[in-house]
Enzyme design. Structure first.
Site, mmCIF file in Angstrom:
data_model
loop_
_atom_site.group_PDB
_atom_site.id
_atom_site.type_symbol
_atom_site.label_atom_id
_atom_site.label_comp_id
_atom_site.label_asym_id
_atom_site.label_seq_id
_atom_site.Cartn_x
_atom_site.Cartn_y
_atom_site.Cartn_z
ATOM 1 N N THR A 186 0.827 -1.213 0.000
ATOM 2 C CA THR A 186 0.000 0.000 0.000
ATOM 3 C C THR A 186 0.860 1.261 0.000
ATOM 4 O O THR A 186 2.029 1.232 0.393
ATOM 5 C CB THR A 186 -0.905 0.018 1.245
ATOM 6 N N GLY B 218 -8.323 -1.431 4.882
ATOM 7 C CA GLY B 218 -9.110 -0.446 5.615
ATOM 8 C C GLY B 218 -8.246 0.378 6.538
ATOM 9 O O GLY B 218 -7.044 0.533 6.332
ATOM 10 N N ARG C 192 3.735 8.194 9.203
ATOM 11 C CA ARG C 192 2.694 7.257 9.610
ATOM 12 C C ARG C 192 2.843 5.921 8.884
ATOM 13 O O ARG C 192 3.098 5.864 7.692
ATOM 14 C CB ARG C 192 1.325 7.848 9.325
#
Length: 332
Positions: free
Chosen positions: A208, A242, A218
């Site tokens: 991702t 998610g 992050r």
């Protein structure tokens, strides 16, 4: 957009029990066949979201030719990583709030070997770097500049991951965002892929670009073994998509696999994991999480907090996109 066809349930092989019984009755036959082929359900690959369709097809080329699951999942998700039109993974991914594209990925094989990279910049295929970490270092995870240095030493080339399209979207976001990251239901399209090969061995990959406009530095669940991905070759495998923070709080993918170990089907295990997510969060506004799982028999399950999560399934007889069951509608 490709049409969403109905899921076709995989039929069980009716002769499997008789075959095993024959082998147990005549142990010398064990010498004639690799043990891993007993009851193997045949090759299959599943992955999250619509972009999983093309990723599955790349993985299937390996599986259908007798290749290993670990090679298939790496090859499959690289298709998504290298597609500049997909804004949630790899090249073309939306940047953090400072305009930097940082990537996370992990990979795990049937022997519980695993590797991961996090907060990686300027490398197009973090899943391949993660595999190098798994195979060529004593570590499981490398992050940031250390991960990039390792990638460059391993022969990977620097690439500008911020496409013009992603840059324009980021600049538009800055005009109205007041420099705050916006968490929304569409901002979580990680690709997770699980495969079972002709020997009945499992592997998984997850990659991702993370939450769009996140704080610089992050890292979510995707590169964390046990959260974004977990593989246990005795039982099955699971991956998550998610809001990463929510998945990390329950060690999501490992929970799904452990529930399968306790006897739950992949579908039931995913449902129970989503229930835990809901129980741990008082405010579910825009909190989308989905789980995808496969067991050693080739059964597949998927479930999400909100509607809208879908997954791709490819095998000898199947090449489809399926809508997952869910708890909440987007508009109630």
């Amino acid at each position: 957009m490709k049409s969403r066809r109905d899921f076709i349930r995989i039929a069980a092989i009716s002769s499997a029990t008789a075959f095993v019984g024959k082998i147990l009755a005549n142990p010398t036959e064990n010498l004639k066949f690799p043990k891993t082929n007993f009851n193997a359900p045949g090759p299959m690959v599943v992955s999250t979201w619509e972009h999983g369709i093309e990723a599955n097809r790349a993985a299937w080329k390996i599986l259908s030719n007798g290749g290993m699951a670990i090679d298939a999942v790496e090859k499959g998700v690289k298709v998504t990583e290298s597609d500049p039109l997909i804004t949630s993974v790899g090249l073309g991914g939306l940047p953090d709030r400072d305009g930097k594209v940082t990537l996370d990925a992990c990979i795990m094989d049937h022997q519980s070997n695993c590797g991961a990279v996090a907060f990686l910049e300027n490398i197009e295929n973090p899943i391949s770097v993660a595999r190098k970490v798994m195979e060529n270092t004593p570590h499981v995870m490398l992050v940031g500049k250390g991960a990039q240095d390792f990638a460059l030493e391993s022969g990977f080339k620097k690439v500008n991951l911020l496409t013009e399209n992603a840059k324009k979207e980021w600049e538009a976001w800055k005009m109205s965002s007041k420099y705050k990251s916006v968490i929304n239901i569409e901002n979580h399209d990680t690709i997770g892929m699980l495969a079972i090969d002709g020997n009945g061995n499992l592997a998984g990959a997850c990659t991702t670009s993370g939450m769009a406009y996140k704080m610089h530095g992050r890292v979510g669940d995707s590169p964390i073994i046990g959260a974004g991905l977990f593989v246990d070759n005795e039982i099955g495998a699971a991956c998550a998509t998610g809001m990463g923070e929510a998945v990390i709080r329950i060690a999501g993918s490992s929970i799904v696999v452990e529930l399968m170990r306790q006897g739950h089907s992949p579908q039931k295990a995913c449902e129970e994991a989503v229930k835990r997510i809901i129980q741990k969060h008082k405010n579910l506004e825009n909190l989308q999480v989905g789980f995808l799982a496969i067991n050693k028999s080739g059964e597949v399950g998927a479930f999400s907090v909100y509607e809208g999560f879908n997954y791709a399934v490819t095998s000898r007889d199947i090449d489809i996109l399926k809508n997952a069951k869910y708890v909440k509608k987007l508009v109630e």
